[in-house]
Design an enzyme around this catalytic site. Structure first.
Site, PDB file in Angstrom:
ATOM      1  N   CYS A  30       0.790  -1.225   0.000  1.00 56.66           N
ATOM      2  CA  CYS A  30       0.000   0.000   0.000  1.00 56.66           C
ATOM      3  C   CYS A  30       0.826   1.280   0.000  1.00 56.66           C
ATOM      4  CB  CYS A  30      -0.976  -0.022   1.172  1.00 56.66           C
ATOM      5  SG  CYS A  30      -2.026  -1.489   1.158  1.00 56.66           S
ATOM      6  N   HIS A  62      -2.599   7.709   6.598  1.00 56.73           N
ATOM      7  CA  HIS A  62      -2.809   6.450   5.890  1.00 56.73           C
ATOM      8  C   HIS A  62      -4.178   5.890   6.255  1.00 56.73           C
ATOM      9  CE1 HIS A  62      -1.906   2.823   3.748  1.00 56.73           C
ATOM     10  NE2 HIS A  62      -1.974   2.078   4.838  1.00 56.73           N
ATOM     11  N   HIS A  82      -9.882   2.046   0.499  1.00 55.25           N
ATOM     12  CA  HIS A  82      -8.429   1.820   0.488  1.00 55.25           C
ATOM     13  C   HIS A  82      -8.073   1.277  -0.884  1.00 55.25           C
ATOM     14  CE1 HIS A  82      -4.430   0.983   1.366  1.00 55.25           C
ATOM     15  NE2 HIS A  82      -4.538   0.257   2.478  1.00 55.25           N
TER      16      HIS A  82
END
Length: 404
Positions: A162, A296, A329
């Site tokens: 990620c 994040h 996400h």
């Protein structure tokens, strides 16, 4: 580090196609997440699906690259006049002096999933028309973008979970600093597939409803898909179109690898803190110079807690939010998407709200923003942290954010 100019940027996600739609969704605290209807996924969760990808094949001369990932990449390249700005850079610098740096997690793995469904019943052989190299291979994205623009410069794919879409800024910066290239197309693209959805489901990380980052009742992630791109150049003074006030610069980059656990962050956010410290140091800024942090913020209990500990150990109540409540996400694309959101925040002098979050967890100690508000931003920080402890923080700012 020497600042780099973001000549142009764009983003497409479930929150909207292009910058105006993305900004509107964040300003209005509107989420693009919806109950999962991805074909073959019988899961009780929400996803951030971009409508129309299935109906938008890649350009005919690039048919070998046709897959969901590259289709979404092409949709994004066509927004906000981004393609034209890249072609302007190619005209100035030459096709051999423009690099391509793409981040992705699963790339076109959906094509392999579909190919397996069509394999020969007797031999198990995959269909003859399946082209792994141009679709599933993580490099297929960089190869597609390079071919799309007819470039001859270096092309790199980064697949570090990620943080992929953020780490490409570091890769591009190193080649720009050494003089190997004069401009770089950087970005990240990741798309929905069954491997991702069922993989995160097996880890018991999927939220049953829209994700709620940093909320006291946060209960997991919502998987999204996105494509985001930026054009980086070495010499901002050469572009008269960017005034002293409106130019947005990449000021600092921090990367770390704490390798604490395969899928869990260091509980105190050690790697996250190191990445943020490096980003600030390379930008020549103090923590107090940052007006907003794009977290994040995956909305899992452990990830949000670890990031909060890292943030509060460096910053004193800096306004912050996670925009994953709006976009989901987006995995390998998240770093690039949120870099663009950070640039949008600077351009429009706004701090975007954390969509879906209604009651920030008081135990985390954050100044978590619930309503988009105006702010005289000069510098912002964007965090991207991946499985295995692959961490990256980026600092963006306006000209003058760093005193001479």
């Amino acid at each position: 580090m020497n600042p780099l100019l973001l000549t142009h940027f764009t983003a497409t996600s479930c929150a909207g196609r292009g910058l105006d739609a993305t900004l509107a969704a964040l300003t209005e605290a509107r989420s693009g997440l919806a109950r999962c209807d991805f074909e073959g996924a019988a899961l009780d969760t929400f996803t951030g699906r971009v409508a129309g990808v299935e109906d938008a094949p890649v350009r005919a001369d690039l048919a070998e690259f046709d897959c969901r990932n590259n289709r979404l990449a092409q949709l994004a390249l066509l927004e906000d006049g981004f393609e034209a700005r890249v072609r302007d850079a190619i005209a100035r610098c030459g096709a051999g002096r423009v690099g391509v740096f793409m981040g992705t997690s699963t790339a076109g793995i959906l094509e392999t999933e579909l190919a397996y469904q069509r394999r020969d019943a007797q031999t198990g052989a995959l269909p003859a028309d399946f082209d792994y190299a141009s679709t599933h291979n993580p490099y297929s994205l960089a190869a597609f973008v390079r071919a799309y623009f007819g470039l001859r410069g270096p092309a790199v794919s980064v697949s570090s979970a990620c943080s992929s879409g953020a780490k490409v800024f570091g890769s591009a910066r190193r080649m720009l600093e050494t003089g190997l290239i004069d401009a770089a197309v950087v970005g990240g693209v990741d798309t929905l597939c069954l491997t991702t959805l069922y993989g995160f489901n097996s880890l018991e990380l999927l939220a049953p409803g829209p994700c709620k980052p940093f909320d006291v009742k946060r209960d997991g992630i919502s998987i999204g898909e996105a494509a985001a791109f930026a054009l980086l150049e070495r010499e901002p003074s050469a572009h008269a179109a960017h005034t002293e006030d409106d130019a947005i610069l990449l000021l600092g980059i921090g990367e770390s690898s704490d390798a604490y656990h395969m899928s869990s962050p260091h509980p105190e956010g050690l790697g996250a803190r190191i990445a943020m410290e490096q980003a600030l140091a390379s930008a020549g800024l103090a923590a107090a110079d940052i007006g907003y942090v794009n977290l994040h913020g995956t909305a899992t209990p452990s990830n949000d807690a670890a990031e909060s500990r890292a943030l509060t150990s460096l910053f004193d109540r800096v306004p912050c939010s996670s925009t994953k409540g709006a976009t989901g996400h987006t995995l390998g694309a998240a770093g690039a998407l949120e870099a663009v959101i950070a640039a949008l925040a600077l351009r429009h002098r706004v701090i975007p709200a954390g969509v879906n979050t209604s009651e920030p967890d008081p135990a985390l100690g954050l100044d978590y923003v619930l309503t988009t508000r105006a702010a005289p931003l000069r510098a912002v920080l964007s965090n991207s942290f991946g499985f295995g402890g692959t961490n990256c923080s980026l600092v963006f700012g306006r000209k003058g954010a760093v005193s001479a």
